[in-house]
Scaffold this motif. Structure first.
Motif, PDB file in Angstrom:
ATOM      1  N   HIS A 226       0.837  -1.197   0.000  1.00  0.00           N
ATOM      2  CA  HIS A 226       0.000   0.000   0.000  1.00  0.00           C
ATOM      3  C   HIS A 226       0.872   1.247   0.000  1.00  0.00           C
ATOM      4  CE1 HIS A 226      -2.939  -2.904   1.961  1.00  0.00           C
ATOM      5  NE2 HIS A 226      -3.529  -2.526   0.842  1.00  0.00           N
TER       6      HIS A 226
ATOM      7  N   ASP B   6      -3.018   5.096  -1.525  1.00  0.00           N
ATOM      8  CA  ASP B   6      -3.935   4.090  -0.991  1.00  0.00           C
ATOM      9  C   ASP B   6      -4.436   4.477   0.397  1.00  0.00           C
ATOM     10  OD1 ASP B   6      -3.711   2.334  -3.199  1.00  0.00           O
ATOM     11  OD2 ASP B   6      -1.860   1.489  -2.397  1.00  0.00           O
ATOM     12  N   VAL B   7      -3.534   5.029   1.205  1.00  0.00           N
ATOM     13  CA  VAL B   7      -3.908   5.481   2.548  1.00  0.00           C
ATOM     14  C   VAL B   7      -5.030   6.517   2.466  1.00  0.00           C
ATOM     15  CG1 VAL B   7      -3.129   6.727   4.606  1.00  0.00           C
ATOM     16  CG2 VAL B   7      -1.618   5.047   3.527  1.00  0.00           C
TER      17      VAL B   7
ATOM     18  N   GLU C  83      -7.069   7.231  -0.140  1.00  0.00           N
ATOM     19  CA  GLU C  83      -8.294   6.699  -0.746  1.00  0.00           C
ATOM     20  C   GLU C  83      -9.078   5.848   0.249  1.00  0.00           C
ATOM     21  OE1 GLU C  83      -5.846   6.526  -4.912  1.00  0.00           O
ATOM     22  OE2 GLU C  83      -6.531   4.663  -4.008  1.00  0.00           O
ATOM     23  N   THR C  84      -8.361   5.067   1.060  1.00  0.00           N
ATOM     24  CA  THR C  84      -9.030   4.216   2.047  1.00  0.00           C
ATOM     25  C   THR C  84      -9.717   5.049   3.109  1.00  0.00           C
ATOM     26  OG1 THR C  84      -7.451   2.423   1.675  1.00  0.00           O
ATOM     27  CG2 THR C  84      -8.697   2.361   3.730  1.00  0.00           C
ATOM     28  N   LEU C  85      -9.093   6.159   3.506  1.00  0.00           N
ATOM     29  CA  LEU C  85      -9.730   7.064   4.458  1.00  0.00           C
ATOM     30  C   LEU C  85     -11.048   7.595   3.898  1.00  0.00           C
ATOM     31  CD1 LEU C  85      -9.517   8.761   7.124  1.00  0.00           C
ATOM     32  CD2 LEU C  85      -8.525  10.560   5.696  1.00  0.00           C
TER      33      LEU C  85
ATOM     34  N   SER D  60     -13.725   4.772   3.716  1.00  0.00           N
ATOM     35  CA  SER D  60     -14.277   4.469   5.037  1.00  0.00           C
ATOM     36  C   SER D  60     -15.226   5.562   5.496  1.00  0.00           C
ATOM     37  CB  SER D  60     -13.140   4.300   6.056  1.00  0.00           C
ATOM     38  OG  SER D  60     -12.343   3.176   5.750  1.00  0.00           O
TER      39      SER D  60
ATOM     40  N   HIS E 217     -11.266   6.031   9.288  1.00  0.00           N
ATOM     41  CA  HIS E 217     -10.370   4.882   9.402  1.00  0.00           C
ATOM     42  C   HIS E 217      -9.544   4.726   8.130  1.00  0.00           C
ATOM     43  CE1 HIS E 217      -8.888   0.890  10.439  1.00  0.00           C
ATOM     44  NE2 HIS E 217      -9.260   0.497   9.240  1.00  0.00           N
ATOM     45  N   THR E 218      -8.332   4.258   8.306  1.00  0.00           N
ATOM     46  CA  THR E 218      -7.525   3.760   7.205  1.00  0.00           C
ATOM     47  C   THR E 218      -6.580   2.722   7.782  1.00  0.00           C
ATOM     48  OG1 THR E 218      -6.182   4.385   5.278  1.00  0.00           O
ATOM     49  CG2 THR E 218      -5.670   5.481   7.369  1.00  0.00           C
TER      50      THR E 218
ATOM     51  N   ARG F 218     -12.916   2.442  -5.244  1.00  0.00           N
ATOM     52  CA  ARG F 218     -11.573   3.016  -5.086  1.00  0.00           C
ATOM     53  C   ARG F 218     -11.194   3.829  -6.324  1.00  0.00           C
ATOM     54  NH1 ARG F 218      -7.441   2.537  -1.689  1.00  0.00           N
ATOM     55  NH2 ARG F 218      -8.527   0.891  -0.526  1.00  0.00           N
TER      56      ARG F 218
ATOM     57  N   VAL G 173      -4.442  12.336   8.363  1.00  0.00           N
ATOM     58  CA  VAL G 173      -4.298  10.940   8.790  1.00  0.00           C
ATOM     59  C   VAL G 173      -3.273  10.843   9.919  1.00  0.00           C
ATOM     60  CG1 VAL G 173      -3.484   8.647   8.101  1.00  0.00           C
ATOM     61  CG2 VAL G 173      -4.995   9.938   6.583  1.00  0.00           C
TER      62      VAL G 173
END
Length: 221
Positions: A114, A118-119, A121-123, A126, A134-135, A185, A210
């Motif tokens: 990752h 990616d960090v 996008e995941t945040l 979520s 969250h991430t 994503r 983050v």
């Protein structure tokens, strides 16, 4: 993330991120002050005919053992479950299979590729779709498996990884997933791209958030 005597299973899909991670960790062994070992692991999906010969050749060239773990994850996700939004289930199944493969190889850590994008996008995923801030964390301990998950590339921008792969001439295996390019994503990537036109530092701002978030394992630097 890495300590003396670690045996690390590197999840290698054959994509740009995982190949960069494998090459970076292998190069790190030349000068890092502690000794550690690498195992490259690829999961098959059970329904895609993927040529992994370029990955096998690369592993032989750099002297890293390469293991291919056969799974039926693709069939489960697309043929049995008929998931309209398959990414979450697929990711969970792949994580479990990779952790099991790592344990069989005697590894105490699993390295995932990752990156910083990616960090972010995941945040957003979520927040928008799960209603939580969250991430994933830089390091995660799985007590039931006795394995640490590490993510050494989380401070590396995706554009730098693309440049590295382009300049190094490494052969990338194209993503065979039938949902590729049509996921939530991907929508987050497009949203961030649009927002960046008006706020060029939007990704840096979110990434700073983050690090201030208090999410497990994240600390402001």
């Amino acid at each position: 993330m890495i300590r003396e005597g670690d045996r690390i299973a590197v999840g290698v899909s054959g994509g740009k991120d995982s190949l960069t991670l494998l090459l970076a960790l292998n190069r790190l062994k030349d000068f890092y002050p502690v000794r550690f070992e690498l195992e490259a692991v690829t999961l098959t999906m059970g329904m895609f005919d993927t040529d992994l010969s370029s990955v096998a050749d690369l592993c032989r060239k750099i002297g890293v053992n390469y293991a291919i773990e056969e799974t039926l994850i693709g069939r489960i996700v697309f043929e049995e479950k008929h998931e309209k939004n398959p990414c979450s289930l697929c990711a969970n199944l792949r994580r479990g299979a990779l952790n099991n493969a790592a344990a069989k190889l005697g590894c105490n850590k699993v390295a995932l590729a990752h990156n910083r994008d990616d960090v972010i996008e995941t945040l957003l995923l979520s927040t928008f779709y799960e209603g939580r801030i969250h991430t994933f964390s830089p390091v995660t301990w799985l007590d039931r498996k006795g394995i640490h998950i590490i993510r050494p590339l989380i401070y590396v921008e995706e554009k730098l990884i693309k440049a590295f792969i382009r300049d190094s001439g490494v052969t990338v295996v194209l993503n065979p997933c039938q949902a590729s390019g049509r996921t939530k994503r991907q929508h987050m990537k497009e949203l961030l791209h649009t927002m960046s036109k008006d706020h060029k530092r939007i990704k840096s701002t979110i990434f700073a958030a983050v690090k201030r978030s208090g999410i497990d394992g994240w600390h402001l630097k």
